[in-house]
Write a protein that holds these residues in place. Structure first.
Motif, PDB file in Angstrom:
ATOM      1  N   ILE A  32     -17.476  33.382   2.690  1.00 54.20           N
ATOM      2  CA  ILE A  32     -17.374  34.200   3.911  1.00 54.20           C
ATOM      3  C   ILE A  32     -17.184  35.670   3.546  1.00 54.20           C
ATOM      4  N   VAL A  33     -16.317  35.948   2.578  1.00 52.71           N
ATOM      5  CA  VAL A  33     -16.104  37.332   2.147  1.00 52.71           C
ATOM      6  C   VAL A  33     -17.394  37.913   1.571  1.00 52.71           C
ATOM      7  N   THR A  34     -18.123  37.129   0.779  1.00 51.49           N
ATOM      8  CA  THR A  34     -19.383  37.596   0.212  1.00 51.49           C
ATOM      9  C   THR A  34     -20.415  37.841   1.302  1.00 51.49           C
ATOM     10  N   LEU A  35     -20.483  36.970   2.300  1.00 50.93           N
ATOM     11  CA  LEU A  35     -21.425  37.178   3.412  1.00 50.93           C
ATOM     12  C   LEU A  35     -21.099  38.451   4.178  1.00 50.93           C
ATOM     13  N   ILE A  36     -19.820  38.744   4.369  1.00 52.41           N
ATOM     14  CA  ILE A  36     -19.435  39.996   5.030  1.00 52.41           C
ATOM     15  C   ILE A  36     -19.929  41.183   4.210  1.00 52.41           C
ATOM     16  N   GLU A  37     -19.756  41.124   2.886  1.00 54.37           N
ATOM     17  CA  GLU A  37     -20.237  42.204   2.031  1.00 54.37           C
ATOM     18  C   GLU A  37     -21.756  42.360   2.114  1.00 54.37           C
ATOM     19  N   LEU A  87     -11.833  43.331  -4.593  1.00 53.24           N
ATOM     20  CA  LEU A  87     -10.509  43.022  -5.144  1.00 53.24           C
ATOM     21  C   LEU A  87      -9.959  41.721  -4.584  1.00 53.24           C
ATOM     22  N   VAL A  88     -10.211  41.445  -3.302  1.00 53.69           N
ATOM     23  CA  VAL A  88      -9.766  40.180  -2.706  1.00 53.69           C
ATOM     24  C   VAL A  88     -10.458  39.005  -3.397  1.00 53.69           C
ATOM     25  N   LYS A  89     -11.759  39.124  -3.611  1.00 57.35           N
ATOM     26  CA  LYS A  89     -12.480  38.044  -4.286  1.00 57.35           C
ATOM     27  C   LYS A  89     -11.990  37.855  -5.717  1.00 57.35           C
ATOM     28  N   ALA A  90     -11.784  38.939  -6.444  1.00 56.65           N
ATOM     29  CA  ALA A  90     -11.294  38.830  -7.821  1.00 56.65           C
ATOM     30  C   ALA A  90      -9.912  38.179  -7.859  1.00 56.65           C
ATOM     31  N   TYR A  91      -9.066  38.529  -6.903  1.00 57.16           N
ATOM     32  CA  TYR A  91      -7.724  37.945  -6.838  1.00 57.16           C
ATOM     33  C   TYR A  91      -7.797  36.446  -6.614  1.00 57.16           C
ATOM     34  N   TYR A  92      -8.589  36.000  -5.642  1.00 54.69           N
ATOM     35  CA  TYR A  92      -8.634  34.569  -5.354  1.00 54.69           C
ATOM     36  C   TYR A  92      -9.339  33.769  -6.446  1.00 54.69           C
ATOM     37  N   ILE A  93     -10.317  34.357  -7.108  1.00 59.43           N
ATOM     38  CA  ILE A  93     -10.953  33.667  -8.227  1.00 59.43           C
ATOM     39  C   ILE A  93      -9.939  33.465  -9.348  1.00 59.43           C
ATOM     40  N   THR A  94      -9.190  34.515  -9.657  1.00 59.19           N
ATOM     41  CA  THR A  94      -8.179  34.400 -10.705  1.00 59.19           C
ATOM     42  C   THR A  94      -7.046  33.479 -10.284  1.00 59.19           C
ATOM     43  N   TRP A  95      -6.583  33.622  -9.059  1.00 56.74           N
ATOM     44  CA  TRP A  95      -5.395  32.913  -8.598  1.00 56.74           C
ATOM     45  C   TRP A  95      -5.641  31.416  -8.440  1.00 56.74           C
ATOM     46  N   ASP A  96      -6.785  31.037  -7.876  1.00 53.37           N
ATOM     47  CA  ASP A  96      -7.027  29.625  -7.593  1.00 53.37           C
ATOM     48  C   ASP A  96      -7.937  28.946  -8.605  1.00 53.37           C
ATOM     49  N   PHE A  97      -9.072  29.548  -8.925  1.00 54.76           N
ATOM     50  CA  PHE A  97      -9.992  28.884  -9.841  1.00 54.76           C
ATOM     51  C   PHE A  97      -9.512  28.917 -11.283  1.00 54.76           C
ATOM     52  N   MET A 110       0.983  39.711 -16.229  1.00 57.63           N
ATOM     53  CA  MET A 110       0.190  40.336 -17.294  1.00 57.63           C
ATOM     54  C   MET A 110      -1.297  40.254 -16.995  1.00 57.63           C
ATOM     55  N   VAL A 111      -1.748  39.106 -16.571  1.00 59.68           N
ATOM     56  CA  VAL A 111      -3.183  38.916 -16.334  1.00 59.68           C
ATOM     57  C   VAL A 111      -3.629  39.639 -15.074  1.00 59.68           C
ATOM     58  N   VAL A 112      -2.932  39.414 -13.975  1.00 64.45           N
ATOM     59  CA  VAL A 112      -3.377  39.950 -12.688  1.00 64.45           C
ATOM     60  C   VAL A 112      -3.233  41.464 -12.640  1.00 64.45           C
ATOM     61  N   TRP A 113      -2.083  41.999 -13.037  1.00 67.27           N
ATOM     62  CA  TRP A 113      -1.892  43.447 -12.933  1.00 67.27           C
ATOM     63  C   TRP A 113      -2.745  44.213 -13.921  1.00 67.27           C
ATOM     64  N   THR A 114      -2.994  43.653 -15.097  1.00 67.51           N
ATOM     65  CA  THR A 114      -3.900  44.319 -16.033  1.00 67.51           C
ATOM     66  C   THR A 114      -5.306  44.378 -15.453  1.00 67.51           C
ATOM     67  N   GLY A 115      -5.758  43.271 -14.874  1.00 71.15           N
ATOM     68  CA  GLY A 115      -7.084  43.273 -14.249  1.00 71.15           C
ATOM     69  C   GLY A 115      -7.179  44.230 -13.078  1.00 71.15           C
ATOM     70  N   VAL A 116      -6.155  44.260 -12.235  1.00 75.14           N
ATOM     71  CA  VAL A 116      -6.159  45.169 -11.085  1.00 75.14           C
ATOM     72  C   VAL A 116      -6.183  46.617 -11.555  1.00 75.14           C
ATOM     73  N   PHE A 117      -5.374  46.942 -12.555  1.00 77.85           N
ATOM     74  CA  PHE A 117      -5.361  48.302 -13.080  1.00 77.85           C
ATOM     75  C   PHE A 117      -6.728  48.683 -13.649  1.00 77.85           C
ATOM     76  N   LEU A 118      -7.337  47.813 -14.436  1.00 84.58           N
ATOM     77  CA  LEU A 118      -8.624  48.137 -15.045  1.00 84.58           C
ATOM     78  C   LEU A 118      -9.733  48.250 -14.007  1.00 84.58           C
ATOM     79  N   ILE A 119      -9.702  47.413 -12.981  1.00 84.71           N
ATOM     80  CA  ILE A 119     -10.710  47.512 -11.915  1.00 84.71           C
ATOM     81  C   ILE A 119     -10.551  48.824 -11.159  1.00 84.71           C
ATOM     82  N   CYS A 120      -9.319  49.183 -10.818  1.00 85.57           N
ATOM     83  CA  CYS A 120      -9.085  50.454 -10.109  1.00 85.57           C
ATOM     84  C   CYS A 120      -9.502  51.637 -10.974  1.00 85.57           C
ATOM     85  N   TYR A 121      -9.209  51.573 -12.266  1.00 87.29           N
ATOM     86  CA  TYR A 121      -9.609  52.638 -13.174  1.00 87.29           C
ATOM     87  C   TYR A 121     -11.131  52.748 -13.260  1.00 87.29           C
ATOM     88  N   LEU A 122     -11.819  51.617 -13.347  1.00 88.18           N
ATOM     89  CA  LEU A 122     -13.279  51.617 -13.388  1.00 88.18           C
ATOM     90  C   LEU A 122     -13.858  52.203 -12.104  1.00 88.18           C
TER      91      LEU A 122
END
Length: 148
Positions: A32-37, A87-97, A110-122
């Motif tokens: 659903i999130v991907t279809l909205i995008e 970011l929502v999709k990346a969070y749920y992929i990491t969190w659940d899958f 360590m995993v989630v905040w490092t990824g969030v920081f690197l995505i925001c930096y990119l």
């Protein structure tokens, strides 16, 4: 694994009976999130294609405000929506899958905040460089007039 996985998403608002149904539920949510995008990317509503706030004009404080706020406030709302949905999709992929929900608190952070920081930096780097490239090639006083 010796322990059971947690079978809820959205902080316990939606609960599932098995791991399989949870995987399908998260997959439906991500679809659903991907279809909205995709729909926003195809139709590009005019209201989301123009910045809502103009840059400040004035002295030193206005310049300082423009430097600080430019990556966030002056971007097109459509770009901001794409960034948030990604970011929502990346969070749920990491969190659940990737089962981060079932790991220790320190590993999750360590995993989630490092990824969030690197995505925001990119995102910040891409927006800054994209603005520079646009100014060099496509403005009236562009440095490059003709591409050889």
């Amino acid at each position: 694994m010796a322990h059971e996985h947690k079978l809820e998403i959205f902080r316990g608002l939606v609960k599932f009976k098995s791991n399989t149904s949870k995987i399908w539920g998260v997959l439906v949510f991500l679809t659903i999130v991907t279809l909205i995008e995709v729909v926003l990317g195809i139709y590009k509503p005019d209201i989301l294609m123009h910045t809502w706030i103009d840059p400040f004009e004035g002295g030193f404080l206005a310049t300082l405000g423009n430097i600080i706020l430019s990556p966030f406030i002056y971007m097109k709302p459509l770009n901001f929506i794409f960034i948030v949905l990604t970011l929502v999709k990346a969070y749920y992929i990491t969190w659940d899958f990737m089962h981060m929900r079932d790991e220790t608190k320190a590993l999750r952070r360590m995993v989630v905040w490092t990824g969030v920081f690197l995505i925001c930096y990119l995102i910040f780097i891409l927006l800054q460089e994209g603005g520079y490239v646009y100014e060099v090639y496509f403005t009236e006083d562009a440095l490059i007039k003709r591409d050889f």
